[in-house]
Design a protein around this motif. Structure first.
Motif, PDB file in Angstrom:
ATOM      1  N   PRO A 197      71.508  52.030  18.153  1.00 52.39           N
ATOM      2  CA  PRO A 197      72.237  52.975  17.510  1.00 52.39           C
ATOM      3  C   PRO A 197      71.918  53.163  15.985  1.00 52.39           C
ATOM      4  O   PRO A 197      72.693  52.648  15.171  1.00 52.39           O
ATOM      5  CB  PRO A 197      73.627  52.295  17.613  1.00 52.39           C
ATOM      6  CG  PRO A 197      73.054  50.713  17.653  1.00 52.39           C
ATOM      7  CD  PRO A 197      71.985  50.869  18.399  1.00 52.39           C
ATOM      8  N   HIS A 198      71.055  53.802  15.876  1.00 53.50           N
ATOM      9  CA  HIS A 198      70.445  54.209  14.409  1.00 53.50           C
ATOM     10  C   HIS A 198      70.781  55.514  14.064  1.00 53.50           C
ATOM     11  O   HIS A 198      70.416  56.285  15.149  1.00 53.50           O
ATOM     12  CB  HIS A 198      69.031  53.620  14.090  1.00 53.50           C
ATOM     13  CG  HIS A 198      68.888  52.144  14.351  1.00 53.50           C
ATOM     14  ND1 HIS A 198      67.721  51.797  14.969  1.00 53.50           N
ATOM     15  CD2 HIS A 198      69.724  51.090  14.383  1.00 53.50           C
ATOM     16  CE1 HIS A 198      67.809  50.258  15.041  1.00 53.50           C
ATOM     17  NE2 HIS A 198      68.967  50.032  14.528  1.00 53.50           N
ATOM     18  N   PRO A 199      70.759  55.814  12.604  1.00 52.28           N
ATOM     19  CA  PRO A 199      70.663  57.394  12.401  1.00 52.28           C
ATOM     20  C   PRO A 199      69.571  57.986  12.761  1.00 52.28           C
ATOM     21  O   PRO A 199      68.332  57.476  12.850  1.00 52.28           O
ATOM     22  CB  PRO A 199      70.853  57.274  10.797  1.00 52.28           C
ATOM     23  CG  PRO A 199      71.304  55.972  10.578  1.00 52.28           C
ATOM     24  CD  PRO A 199      70.632  54.870  11.609  1.00 52.28           C
ATOM     25  N   ASN A 200      69.646  59.283  13.104  1.00 50.26           N
ATOM     26  CA  ASN A 200      68.506  60.223  13.465  1.00 50.26           C
ATOM     27  C   ASN A 200      67.355  59.569  14.376  1.00 50.26           C
ATOM     28  O   ASN A 200      66.329  59.375  14.309  1.00 50.26           O
ATOM     29  CB  ASN A 200      67.859  60.693  12.077  1.00 50.26           C
ATOM     30  CG  ASN A 200      66.903  62.142  12.442  1.00 50.26           C
ATOM     31  OD1 ASN A 200      66.815  62.749  13.552  1.00 50.26           O
ATOM     32  ND2 ASN A 200      66.343  62.341  11.355  1.00 50.26           N
ATOM     33  N   THR A 201      68.010  58.857  15.414  1.00 42.93           N
ATOM     34  CA  THR A 201      67.151  57.989  16.342  1.00 42.93           C
ATOM     35  C   THR A 201      67.661  58.771  17.754  1.00 42.93           C
ATOM     36  O   THR A 201      68.815  58.812  18.030  1.00 42.93           O
ATOM     37  CB  THR A 201      67.573  56.555  16.322  1.00 42.93           C
ATOM     38  OG1 THR A 201      67.237  56.270  15.086  1.00 42.93           O
ATOM     39  CG2 THR A 201      66.650  55.887  17.401  1.00 42.93           C
ATOM     40  N   HIS A 202      66.497  59.045  18.474  1.00 39.78           N
ATOM     41  CA  HIS A 202      66.804  59.894  19.782  1.00 39.78           C
ATOM     42  C   HIS A 202      65.779  59.032  20.833  1.00 39.78           C
ATOM     43  O   HIS A 202      65.202  58.452  20.711  1.00 39.78           O
ATOM     44  CB  HIS A 202      66.223  61.344  19.674  1.00 39.78           C
ATOM     45  CG  HIS A 202      66.783  62.036  18.532  1.00 39.78           C
ATOM     46  ND1 HIS A 202      68.147  62.591  18.438  1.00 39.78           N
ATOM     47  CD2 HIS A 202      66.295  62.338  17.241  1.00 39.78           C
ATOM     48  CE1 HIS A 202      68.045  63.291  17.033  1.00 39.78           C
ATOM     49  NE2 HIS A 202      67.140  62.780  16.496  1.00 39.78           N
ATOM     50  N   ALA A 203      66.414  59.380  22.129  1.00 44.53           N
ATOM     51  CA  ALA A 203      65.634  58.991  23.471  1.00 44.53           C
ATOM     52  C   ALA A 203      65.531  59.935  24.248  1.00 44.53           C
ATOM     53  O   ALA A 203      66.229  60.900  24.560  1.00 44.53           O
ATOM     54  CB  ALA A 203      66.550  57.912  23.980  1.00 44.53           C
ATOM     55  N   LEU A 204      64.020  59.966  24.724  1.00 45.79           N
ATOM     56  CA  LEU A 204      63.453  60.737  26.085  1.00 45.79           C
ATOM     57  C   LEU A 204      63.023  60.059  26.982  1.00 45.79           C
ATOM     58  O   LEU A 204      62.400  58.968  26.781  1.00 45.79           O
ATOM     59  CB  LEU A 204      62.625  61.871  25.353  1.00 45.79           C
ATOM     60  CG  LEU A 204      63.167  63.172  24.705  1.00 45.79           C
ATOM     61  CD1 LEU A 204      61.880  63.729  23.981  1.00 45.79           C
ATOM     62  CD2 LEU A 204      63.923  63.957  25.633  1.00 45.79           C
ATOM     63  N   SER A 205      62.981  60.487  28.277  1.00 40.31           N
ATOM     64  CA  SER A 205      62.353  59.832  29.313  1.00 40.31           C
ATOM     65  C   SER A 205      61.503  60.796  29.918  1.00 40.31           C
ATOM     66  O   SER A 205      61.581  61.875  30.301  1.00 40.31           O
ATOM     67  CB  SER A 205      63.306  59.393  30.488  1.00 40.31           C
ATOM     68  OG  SER A 205      62.798  58.756  31.577  1.00 40.31           O
ATOM     69  N   VAL A 206      60.001  60.262  30.249  1.00 35.26           N
ATOM     70  CA  VAL A 206      59.079  61.153  30.799  1.00 35.26           C
ATOM     71  C   VAL A 206      58.632  60.396  32.008  1.00 35.26           C
ATOM     72  O   VAL A 206      58.562  59.156  32.195  1.00 35.26           O
ATOM     73  CB  VAL A 206      57.755  61.378  29.959  1.00 35.26           C
ATOM     74  CG1 VAL A 206      58.423  62.389  28.769  1.00 35.26           C
ATOM     75  CG2 VAL A 206      57.274  60.106  29.327  1.00 35.26           C
ATOM     76  N   ASP A 207      57.923  61.065  32.990  1.00 34.80           N
ATOM     77  CA  ASP A 207      57.571  60.598  34.283  1.00 34.80           C
ATOM     78  C   ASP A 207      56.120  60.810  33.971  1.00 34.80           C
ATOM     79  O   ASP A 207      55.712  62.056  33.922  1.00 34.80           O
ATOM     80  CB  ASP A 207      58.103  61.124  35.478  1.00 34.80           C
ATOM     81  CG  ASP A 207      59.556  60.841  35.801  1.00 34.80           C
ATOM     82  OD1 ASP A 207      59.583  59.873  36.111  1.00 34.80           O
ATOM     83  OD2 ASP A 207      60.409  61.924  35.753  1.00 34.80           O
ATOM     84  N   VAL A 208      55.192  59.727  34.018  1.00 28.63           N
ATOM     85  CA  VAL A 208      53.802  59.979  33.919  1.00 28.63           C
ATOM     86  C   VAL A 208      53.350  59.021  35.247  1.00 28.63           C
ATOM     87  O   VAL A 208      53.397  57.975  35.412  1.00 28.63           O
ATOM     88  CB  VAL A 208      53.459  59.112  32.586  1.00 28.63           C
ATOM     89  CG1 VAL A 208      51.987  58.836  32.595  1.00 28.63           C
ATOM     90  CG2 VAL A 208      53.843  59.934  31.602  1.00 28.63           C
ATOM     91  N   ALA A 209      52.234  59.571  35.774  1.00 29.75           N
ATOM     92  CA  ALA A 209      51.611  58.856  37.089  1.00 29.75           C
ATOM     93  C   ALA A 209      51.099  57.567  36.523  1.00 29.75           C
ATOM     94  O   ALA A 209      50.123  57.699  35.609  1.00 29.75           O
ATOM     95  CB  ALA A 209      50.261  59.716  37.528  1.00 29.75           C
ATOM     96  N   ALA A 210      51.114  56.530  37.058  1.00 34.38           N
ATOM     97  CA  ALA A 210      50.799  55.144  36.865  1.00 34.38           C
ATOM     98  C   ALA A 210      49.531  55.083  37.384  1.00 34.38           C
ATOM     99  O   ALA A 210      48.986  55.585  38.355  1.00 34.38           O
ATOM    100  CB  ALA A 210      51.619  54.106  37.194  1.00 34.38           C
TER     101      ALA A 210
END
Length: 210
Positions: A197-210
Motif C-alpha cells: 500500500p504505497h503511493p504511485n504503486t501499481h500491480a499487473l499480472s502477466v501470463d508467461v510460458a514457463a
C-alpha cells in the motif's frame, strides 16, 4: 458425436489461449503506457538540481529530454521462478524500453539477496539483450533487499518495475514491504497481481510460458 465433442473441446481451448494472450498483451500495453507516462515530459519536479537548491529547500525543475527513460528493474531469480519466465519478462520489457531514444536501465537480480556481481546497467546500445542471460541466485525468495537497494539509489531513477511470482512476504503481509521511493509496478508472472500500500504503486499480472 465423440468427434464433434472433441472438436468443440479443442475450439474451447483455442478460445482460452486467445483470451490469455489478449489479457497478457493488454498488461504489457498498460506497462508500456505507464513507463511512457513516468519517463517523458519537459520537467521532472520529483528530482532537483542540487546546484540550484537553496537552504530553504526550494526545488527547481530539472529539464529532462523527451524520449528519455532511466529505470530500475528488479528481477526475482529465486528457485520458484522458471528460466523462460525470466527470459520472456526481460524480452518484453526490452521491447518497451527500446522505444525510447535515450534509455538506461539497471537490472538487479535478487533471490533473498541482491546479487551485486550481476547488477548491470543497460543502454539502448545493448539492445537486444541476448536471452537467456546468466541468472544468479536461484535460492529462497525475499525482494526486500533489492527494494531497499533501489530506495537508496532512487535519485538515479524515474521508475521501478519488480518482476516476480510474488511467492514471498508481499502475498501475506504487503504492508511490511518497504517503499521503493519511486513510481513502481509489481509485475506478477503467472500469479495474481499483488502490491504493497504505497503511493504511485501499481500491480499487473502477466501470463508467461514457463
Amino acid at each position: 458425436l465423440q468427434k464433434e465433442h472433441g472438436h468443440g473441446f479443442g475450439k474451447g481451448l483455442d478460445i482460452i489461449e486467445q483470451f490469455v494472450a489478449k489479457r497478457t498483451n493488454i498488461a504489457w500495453a498498460l506497462l508500456r503506457q505507464w513507463v511512457t507516462k513516468e519517463s517523458t515530459g519537459g520537467y521532472n519536479w520529483r528530482k532537483f538540481n542540487r546546484r540550484y537548491a537553496w537552504q530553504n529547500q526550494v526545488l527547481f525543475p530539472n529539464p529532462r529530454s523527451k524520449n528519455q527513460t532511466d529505470g530500475a528493474i528488479i528481477l526475482d531469480t529465486s528457485g520458484s521462478m522458471g528460466q523462460e519466465e525470466m527470459n520472456e519478462s526481460l524480452r518484453q520489457i526490452q521491447k518497451i524500453i527500446g522505444e525510447f531514444r535515450n534509455a538506461k536501465v539497471t537490472l538487479i537480480q535478487c533471490d533473498a539477496r541482491v546479487v551485486d556481481e550481476a547488477t548491470k546497467v543497460y543502454t539502448r546500445a545493448d539492445f537486444p539483450i541476448t536471452t537467456p542471460v546468466e541468472w544468479f541466485g536461484r535460492g529462497g525468495t525475499d525482494m526486500k533487499p533489492a527494494i531497499n537497494w533501489v530506495r537508496e539509489h532512487s535519485n538515479r531513477f524515474d521508475w521501478c518495475i519488480l518482476v516476480s511470482d510474488m511467492e514471498w512476504e508481499i502475498r501475506h503481509r504487503p504492508e511490511s514491504v518497504p517503499y521503493t521511493g519511486l513510481p513502481t509496478v509489481y509485475l506478477a508472472v503467472n500469479h495474481p497481481a499483488v502490491k504493497p500500500p504505497h503511493p504511485n504503486t501499481h500491480a499487473l499480472s502477466v501470463d508467461v510460458a514457463a
